[in-house]
Design a protein around this motif. Structure first.
Motif, PDB file in Angstrom:
ATOM      1  N   ILE A  31       0.844  -1.189   0.000  1.00  0.00           N
ATOM      2  CA  ILE A  31       0.000   0.000   0.000  1.00  0.00           C
ATOM      3  C   ILE A  31       0.885   1.247   0.000  1.00  0.00           C
ATOM      4  CG2 ILE A  31      -1.738   1.236   1.348  1.00  0.00           C
ATOM      5  CD1 ILE A  31      -2.634  -1.527   2.394  1.00  0.00           C
ATOM      6  N   PRO A  32       0.570   2.218  -0.855  1.00  0.00           N
ATOM      7  CA  PRO A  32       1.384   3.437  -0.892  1.00  0.00           C
ATOM      8  C   PRO A  32       1.471   4.090   0.486  1.00  0.00           C
ATOM      9  CG  PRO A  32      -0.118   3.403  -2.753  1.00  0.00           C
ATOM     10  CD  PRO A  32      -0.493   2.254  -1.871  1.00  0.00           C
ATOM     11  N   ILE A  71      -8.735   6.969  -2.170  1.00  0.00           N
ATOM     12  CA  ILE A  71      -8.510   6.861  -0.719  1.00  0.00           C
ATOM     13  C   ILE A  71      -7.060   7.188  -0.384  1.00  0.00           C
ATOM     14  CG2 ILE A  71      -8.403   5.163   1.178  1.00  0.00           C
ATOM     15  CD1 ILE A  71     -11.241   6.079   0.431  1.00  0.00           C
ATOM     16  N   PRO A  73      -4.356   6.133   2.031  1.00  0.00           N
ATOM     17  CA  PRO A  73      -4.139   5.051   3.000  1.00  0.00           C
ATOM     18  C   PRO A  73      -3.738   5.599   4.373  1.00  0.00           C
ATOM     19  CG  PRO A  73      -2.987   4.601   0.930  1.00  0.00           C
ATOM     20  CD  PRO A  73      -3.448   6.030   0.875  1.00  0.00           C
ATOM     21  N   PRO A  74      -4.010   4.852   5.438  1.00  0.00           N
ATOM     22  CA  PRO A  74      -3.538   5.265   6.762  1.00  0.00           C
ATOM     23  C   PRO A  74      -2.013   5.356   6.754  1.00  0.00           C
ATOM     24  CG  PRO A  74      -5.047   3.383   6.911  1.00  0.00           C
ATOM     25  CD  PRO A  74      -4.715   3.558   5.469  1.00  0.00           C
ATOM     26  N   ASN A 121      -8.388   5.678   7.179  1.00  0.00           N
ATOM     27  CA  ASN A 121      -7.982   6.223   5.885  1.00  0.00           C
ATOM     28  C   ASN A 121      -8.542   7.626   5.686  1.00  0.00           C
ATOM     29  OD1 ASN A 121     -10.518   4.406   5.644  1.00  0.00           O
ATOM     30  ND2 ASN A 121     -10.717   5.860   3.963  1.00  0.00           N
TER      31      ASN A 121
ATOM     32  N   GLN C  24       1.292  -6.961   2.674  1.00  0.00           N
ATOM     33  CA  GLN C  24       0.040  -6.198   2.725  1.00  0.00           C
ATOM     34  C   GLN C  24      -0.389  -5.908   1.298  1.00  0.00           C
ATOM     35  OE1 GLN C  24       2.480  -3.020   4.713  1.00  0.00           O
ATOM     36  NE2 GLN C  24       0.492  -2.689   5.659  1.00  0.00           N
ATOM     37  N   GLY C  26      -1.671  -5.103  -2.240  1.00  0.00           N
ATOM     38  CA  GLY C  26      -2.694  -4.323  -2.926  1.00  0.00           C
ATOM     39  C   GLY C  26      -2.771  -4.952  -4.287  1.00  0.00           C
ATOM     40  N   GLY C  61     -15.687   0.952   0.005  1.00  0.00           N
ATOM     41  CA  GLY C  61     -15.509   2.396  -0.120  1.00  0.00           C
ATOM     42  C   GLY C  61     -14.221   2.931   0.464  1.00  0.00           C
ATOM     43  N   ASN C  62     -13.458   2.123   1.178  1.00  0.00           N
ATOM     44  CA  ASN C  62     -12.223   2.628   1.773  1.00  0.00           C
ATOM     45  C   ASN C  62     -10.968   2.017   1.153  1.00  0.00           C
ATOM     46  OD1 ASN C  62     -13.428   4.497   3.556  1.00  0.00           O
ATOM     47  ND2 ASN C  62     -14.063   2.808   4.876  1.00  0.00           N
ATOM     48  N   THR C  63     -11.102   1.663  -0.133  1.00  0.00           N
ATOM     49  CA  THR C  63      -9.962   1.115  -0.881  1.00  0.00           C
ATOM     50  C   THR C  63      -9.760   1.938  -2.153  1.00  0.00           C
ATOM     51  OG1 THR C  63     -11.392  -0.369  -2.129  1.00  0.00           O
ATOM     52  CG2 THR C  63     -10.447  -1.220  -0.074  1.00  0.00           C
ATOM     53  N   ASN C  64      -8.642   1.713  -2.807  1.00  0.00           N
ATOM     54  CA  ASN C  64      -8.367   2.373  -4.072  1.00  0.00           C
ATOM     55  C   ASN C  64      -8.671   1.439  -5.236  1.00  0.00           C
ATOM     56  OD1 ASN C  64      -7.522   5.067  -3.486  1.00  0.00           O
ATOM     57  ND2 ASN C  64      -5.729   4.173  -2.473  1.00  0.00           N
ATOM     58  N   LEU C  86      -7.327  -0.972   4.289  1.00  0.00           N
ATOM     59  CA  LEU C  86      -7.673   0.422   3.985  1.00  0.00           C
ATOM     60  C   LEU C  86      -6.656   1.018   3.017  1.00  0.00           C
ATOM     61  CD1 LEU C  86      -8.580   1.655   7.601  1.00  0.00           C
ATOM     62  CD2 LEU C  86     -10.135   0.772   5.840  1.00  0.00           C
ATOM     63  N   GLY C  87      -7.150   1.551   1.912  1.00  0.00           N
ATOM     64  CA  GLY C  87      -6.281   2.236   0.959  1.00  0.00           C
ATOM     65  C   GLY C  87      -5.544   1.322   0.000  1.00  0.00           C
ATOM     66  N   ALA C  88      -5.781   0.014   0.085  1.00  0.00           N
ATOM     67  CA  ALA C  88      -5.105  -0.919  -0.828  1.00  0.00           C
ATOM     68  C   ALA C  88      -5.565  -0.697  -2.266  1.00  0.00           C
ATOM     69  CB  ALA C  88      -5.384  -2.355  -0.401  1.00  0.00           C
ATOM     70  N   LEU C  89      -4.688  -1.041  -3.211  1.00  0.00           N
ATOM     71  CA  LEU C  89      -4.997  -0.945  -4.637  1.00  0.00           C
ATOM     72  C   LEU C  89      -5.702  -2.229  -5.074  1.00  0.00           C
ATOM     73  CD1 LEU C  89      -1.508   0.438  -5.715  1.00  0.00           C
ATOM     74  CD2 LEU C  89      -3.604   1.768  -5.479  1.00  0.00           C
TER      75      LEU C  89
END
Lengths: 181, 181, 181
Positions: A31-32, A71, A73-74, A121, C24, C26, C61-64, C86-89
């Motif tokens: 994740i970025p 989003i 990311p955290p 996030n 983790q 994505g 809704g909380n992902t990329n 959260l925020g994963a691609l």
């Protein structure tokens, strides 16, 4: 002692992996964890050239942008714009507006709502249209705020950027959040 | 001797990594270093089916195409179209046109401008519309040329491809640059 | 014995790689091997907020989300929806419809055609529009079936999902196939 060596060997293997797998990262497997905001605008020979020139003006015109919904990311840290590797695959959330209406003022903006809880996030919103960048930026900020409210997240702050362009013949405005590692 | 062994071990670890991480690569963690051009066209039951059938005609219909904006990385080598793994995630730059106007001639084209300096990136442009493929291809080539001029890059050559389709009921034309590893 | 140790060492190196590179995930470097279907709908302050709220309603809704064209890889197993990082691609194929026509009924649906031969890929189709979800889902299923016929694949089954929304002021319907590892 033998154990220590084994650990050292394992670490070195991991390091080798990192060098191999993350050496010239485009889209990586994780994740970025870094981001920055950019914006640009320009004219062009065609609508796509105007868009391309706006990307160049924004400093990200020599990469392969992959659009994503939106989003932060955290634990993603804001950095200053970096020189991205040429041709790298870059996840971005962006707004753009192209117009061929001579004299029209167009703008594009993005906003990031950042939650108080660092384990949650953030949310990126995009908006563009005819109009001045102050209006567009105000709208996109309120959109990001609304998304946080909807999620029941407490808002820490909103960051935003916008670009404005007055169309000569074929113009583009562009704003983006670049995610990176 | 011990040093040699250690080096050999490290190499083997790296090789293991490569086999693991890059074995069935879709989107990998590195910048693509291969590319090829494809084009196709077809009819379909619906607009999306026509698009899908054009992808199949182009030879890339059984992969997961991820659209990106539109750079040829430095040191990216042209290859002949390969059999991509089924369902792999493939970065592509593409143009497409779908029409339901019976009898209309539609075309889609892509062009790559390649710079003289091999350390610089190339630029991919996409264009599609009603019209014959010679016209569309000419336009998209001039767009790619313009993008190089704008960057101040000296042009080495332009490569391009286009597909043309005469609509029976619901037709699609498609052209793409596939990036790969 | 020495050989055994070497093998063990190699395995451990590979394991280290997996932990590093796939920790983790994505977008990973391999072809997705899991999938699930989701759908959602909601109102919002703006069209993009309505879309965002529909994503939240669908549980993603909380992902990329990275949109792709639309293949189910071979040996991809259906799972129950999981809590994505959260925020994963996330690679997804999706249909969406946003409307500001008060009182309009809108729907979005996706269908996956799965082939009899497990070595072949499945096909995902997307469709959305004004109308009830039964109609939209029927259309998108027939689209997926048509795509299999076109490929000469024997059909095993079709899976589908759709969401419906009656617009209050600004509404969105959304349906997706999420690919994952």
């Amino acid at each position: 002692m033998a154990k220590k060596k084994a650990v050292a060997k394992k670490k070195s293997a991991v390091k080798a992996v990192k060098n191999t797998a993350f050496g010239q990262c485009g889209i990586t497997t994780t994740i970025p964890n870094k981001y920055y905001l950019v914006a640009g605008h320009d004219e062009g020979m065609t609508p796509l050239n105007a868009f391309d020139n706006a990307l160049v003006d924004a400093g990200i015109g020599n990469t392969n942008l992959m659009k994503m919904s939106s989003i932060l990311p955290p634990n993603c840290t804001q950095i200053k714009p970096v020189k991205l590797p040429l041709g790298a695959l870059i996840p971005v959330a962006y707004a753009s507006k192209v117009s061929t209406i001579v004299g029209e003022v167009i703008s594009a903006g993005v906003a990031i709502a950042i939650p108080q809880d660092p384990k949650l996030n953030g949310l990126i919103m995009e908006y563009s249209g005819a109009g001045h960048k102050e209006e567009i930026e105000k709208i996109v900020r309120s959109m990001a705020e609304e998304g946080m409210r909807k999620r029941g997240y407490k808002l820490k702050e909103i960051k935003s950027i916008a670009a404005q362009h007055k169309v000569d013949h074929t113009g583009a405005a562009y704003a983006a959040v670049v995610l990176w590692w």
